[in-house]
Design an enzyme around this catalytic site. Structure first.
Site, PDB file in Angstrom:
ATOM      1  N   HIS A   1       0.805  -1.223   0.000  1.00  0.00           N
ATOM      2  CA  HIS A   1       0.000   0.000   0.000  1.00  0.00           C
ATOM      3  C   HIS A   1       0.836   1.269   0.000  1.00  0.00           C
ATOM      4  CE1 HIS A   1      -3.683  -2.185   0.140  1.00  0.00           C
ATOM      5  NE2 HIS A   1      -3.190  -2.933   1.097  1.00  0.00           N
TER       6      HIS A   1
ATOM      7  N   HIS B   1       4.077  -7.891  -2.835  1.00  0.00           N
ATOM      8  CA  HIS B   1       3.407  -8.689  -3.869  1.00  0.00           C
ATOM      9  C   HIS B   1       3.715  -8.055  -5.221  1.00  0.00           C
ATOM     10  CE1 HIS B   1      -0.658 -10.672  -5.256  1.00  0.00           C
ATOM     11  NE2 HIS B   1       0.331 -10.930  -6.067  1.00  0.00           N
TER      12      HIS B   1
ATOM     13  N   ARG C   1       2.652  -7.988  -8.676  1.00  0.00           N
ATOM     14  CA  ARG C   1       1.499  -8.435  -9.470  1.00  0.00           C
ATOM     15  C   ARG C   1       1.805  -8.325 -10.950  1.00  0.00           C
ATOM     16  NH1 ARG C   1      -3.404  -8.571  -6.270  1.00  0.00           N
ATOM     17  NH2 ARG C   1      -4.401  -9.052  -8.231  1.00  0.00           N
TER      18      ARG C   1
ATOM     19  N   ARG D   1       0.648  -3.021 -10.410  1.00  0.00           N
ATOM     20  CA  ARG D   1      -0.145  -1.869  -9.952  1.00  0.00           C
ATOM     21  C   ARG D   1       0.442  -1.197  -8.713  1.00  0.00           C
ATOM     22  NH1 ARG D   1      -5.246  -4.786  -6.991  1.00  0.00           N
ATOM     23  NH2 ARG D   1      -5.529  -5.840  -8.963  1.00  0.00           N
TER      24      ARG D   1
ATOM     25  N   GLU E   1       5.476 -12.200  -2.577  1.00  0.00           N
ATOM     26  CA  GLU E   1       4.230 -12.856  -3.017  1.00  0.00           C
ATOM     27  C   GLU E   1       4.144 -12.777  -4.527  1.00  0.00           C
ATOM     28  OE1 GLU E   1       0.616 -11.289  -1.438  1.00  0.00           O
ATOM     29  OE2 GLU E   1       1.278 -11.578   0.610  1.00  0.00           O
TER      30      GLU E   1
ATOM     31  N   THR F   1      -5.825 -10.125  -3.124  1.00  0.00           N
ATOM     32  CA  THR F   1      -5.889 -11.582  -3.272  1.00  0.00           C
ATOM     33  C   THR F   1      -7.241 -12.071  -2.765  1.00  0.00           C
ATOM     34  OG1 THR F   1      -3.540 -11.526  -2.744  1.00  0.00           O
ATOM     35  CG2 THR F   1      -4.582 -13.693  -2.838  1.00  0.00           C
TER      36      THR F   1
ATOM     37  N   GLU G   1       0.550 -20.616   4.424  1.00  0.00           N
ATOM     38  CA  GLU G   1      -0.068 -19.413   4.983  1.00  0.00           C
ATOM     39  C   GLU G   1      -1.572 -19.628   4.918  1.00  0.00           C
ATOM     40  OE1 GLU G   1       1.131 -15.550   3.534  1.00  0.00           O
ATOM     41  OE2 GLU G   1      -0.669 -14.613   4.375  1.00  0.00           O
TER      42      GLU G   1
ATOM     43  N   HIS H   1      -4.338 -11.994   5.881  1.00  0.00           N
ATOM     44  CA  HIS H   1      -5.367 -11.433   5.002  1.00  0.00           C
ATOM     45  C   HIS H   1      -6.486 -10.832   5.866  1.00  0.00           C
ATOM     46  CE1 HIS H   1      -7.916 -10.469   1.715  1.00  0.00           C
ATOM     47  NE2 HIS H   1      -7.115 -11.036   0.844  1.00  0.00           N
TER      48      HIS H   1
HETATM   49  N1  PXP Z   1      -1.142 -12.582   2.947  1.00  0.00           N
HETATM   50  C1  PXP Z   1      -1.418 -12.681   1.623  1.00  0.00           C
HETATM   51  C2  PXP Z   1      -1.107 -13.962   0.933  1.00  0.00           C
HETATM   52  C3  PXP Z   1      -1.947 -11.592   0.907  1.00  0.00           C
HETATM   53  O1  PXP Z   1      -2.182 -11.712  -0.409  1.00  0.00           O
HETATM   54  C4  PXP Z   1      -2.185 -10.380   1.584  1.00  0.00           C
HETATM   55  C5  PXP Z   1      -2.710  -9.216   0.821  1.00  0.00           C
HETATM   56  O2  PXP Z   1      -1.768  -8.757  -0.082  1.00  0.00           O
HETATM   57  C6  PXP Z   1      -1.857 -10.319   2.945  1.00  0.00           C
HETATM   58  C7  PXP Z   1      -1.374 -11.430   3.610  1.00  0.00           C
HETATM   59  C8  PXP Z   1      -2.038  -9.053   3.727  1.00  0.00           C
HETATM   60  O3  PXP Z   1      -3.383  -8.739   3.781  1.00  0.00           O
HETATM   61  P1  PXP Z   1      -3.844  -7.360   4.420  1.00  0.00           P
HETATM   62  O4  PXP Z   1      -3.311  -6.270   3.578  1.00  0.00           O
HETATM   63  O5  PXP Z   1      -5.339  -7.477   4.383  1.00  0.00           O
HETATM   64  O6  PXP Z   1      -3.295  -7.323   5.814  1.00  0.00           O
END
Ligand code: PXP
Length: 239
Positions: free
Chosen positions: A9, A42, A44, A48, A69, A100, A151, A191
């Site tokens: 973010h 991550h 992607r 993005r 990721e 995700t 995970e 997540h």
């Molecule tokens: N774990 C995985 C595999 C994810 O894809 C994400 C989101 O990118 C997260 C953890 C972190 O999620 P959040 O941003 O909702 O804390």
């Protein structure tokens, strides 16, 4: 309990103006200095948020601390191998999803690609995690694929509409953790975890790491990144 901080973010905010600020690498330095155990990014397909250059720059100062990721495609696996990051989490990825959307579907169609990805990453000395929904069959398949880590997806838990549903999902995650440990897998989860719902997950016996992004970055807007990080660390510490 280890904490992996997802910094996608920070890059999203930077991409909004196409410039260089705020820098996810700078954010990573702050998080690592204040006790984050590793950094999650991550990469992607649509780029993005995180870009290859973010990962290459972070690798110069903390290669082993990168938990990357990616989807299990050849392009992404080749990049991870060239980066030589500490670990990789394979996740499903769909165009236009906000984030995700759940765990990997370990079915006949996807298994060959995932199996190839696990092998090639491990051959390069990279630990491999599979992001899965907390179902016994997923854990057995992860073991068969020789994953190092699972995970467990906490999306259903985080989005539960009432206490009964939240409790039921918590129990499913607890049972999945027991089975994963019996199978010899390292267990992470993540997540949608936030300051209100993280404690029950953090205190599951056998849970070893939490990967958290949005909640920490959202709080950092008002309280600053160091305080947001420390607030989260305090909640997930063993009681
Ligand atoms: N774990 C995985 C595999 C994810 O894809 C994400 C989101 O990118 C997260 C953890 C972190 O999620 P959040 O941003 O909702 O804390």
């Amino acid at each position: 309990m280890k904490l992996g901080v997802n910094l996608d973010h920070i890059a999203t905010l930077r991409q909004a103006r196409g410039g260089i600020e705020p820098s996810p690498v700078k954010a990573a330095e702050i998080c690592l200095a204040l006790g984050a155990d590793y950094i999650v990014m991550h990469l992607r397909k649509d780029r993005r948020h995180i870009q290859e250059t973010d990962l290459k720059n972070l690798a110069k100062i903390a290669r082993e601390k990168i938990h990357l990721e990616i989807s299990a495609t050849k392009e992404m696996v080749d990049f991870a191998v060239s980066l030589k990051c500490g670990s990789v989490c394979l996740v499903p990825e769909f165009p236009n999803e906000l984030t995700t959307s759940g765990g990997l579907k370990l079915n006949k169609r996807n298994l060959p690609e995932i199996m190839r990805a696990v092998k090639n990453l491990q051959k390069a000395g990279i630990k491999v995690s599979l992001f899965v929904d907390p179902e016994p069959s997923n854990l057995r398949t992860a073991k068969r694929l020789n994953a190092d880590i699972v995970e467990l997806c906490t999306k259903t838990y985080s989005e539960a509409r009432n206490e009964k549903a939240r409790r039921a999902e918590l129990e499913r995650i607890e049972m999945a953790t027991i089975l994963a440990k019996e199978l010899g897998l390292e267990v992470h989860s993540g997540h949608g975890l936030n300051y209100n719902n993280v404690e029950d997950i953090a205190h599951i016996t056998g849970m070893e790491a939490l990967n958290i992004g949005h909640a920490i970055i959202a709080r950092s807007v008002f309280r600053g990144l160091p305080q947001a990080l420390l607030d989260m660390k305090l909640l997930i510490e063993a009681k």
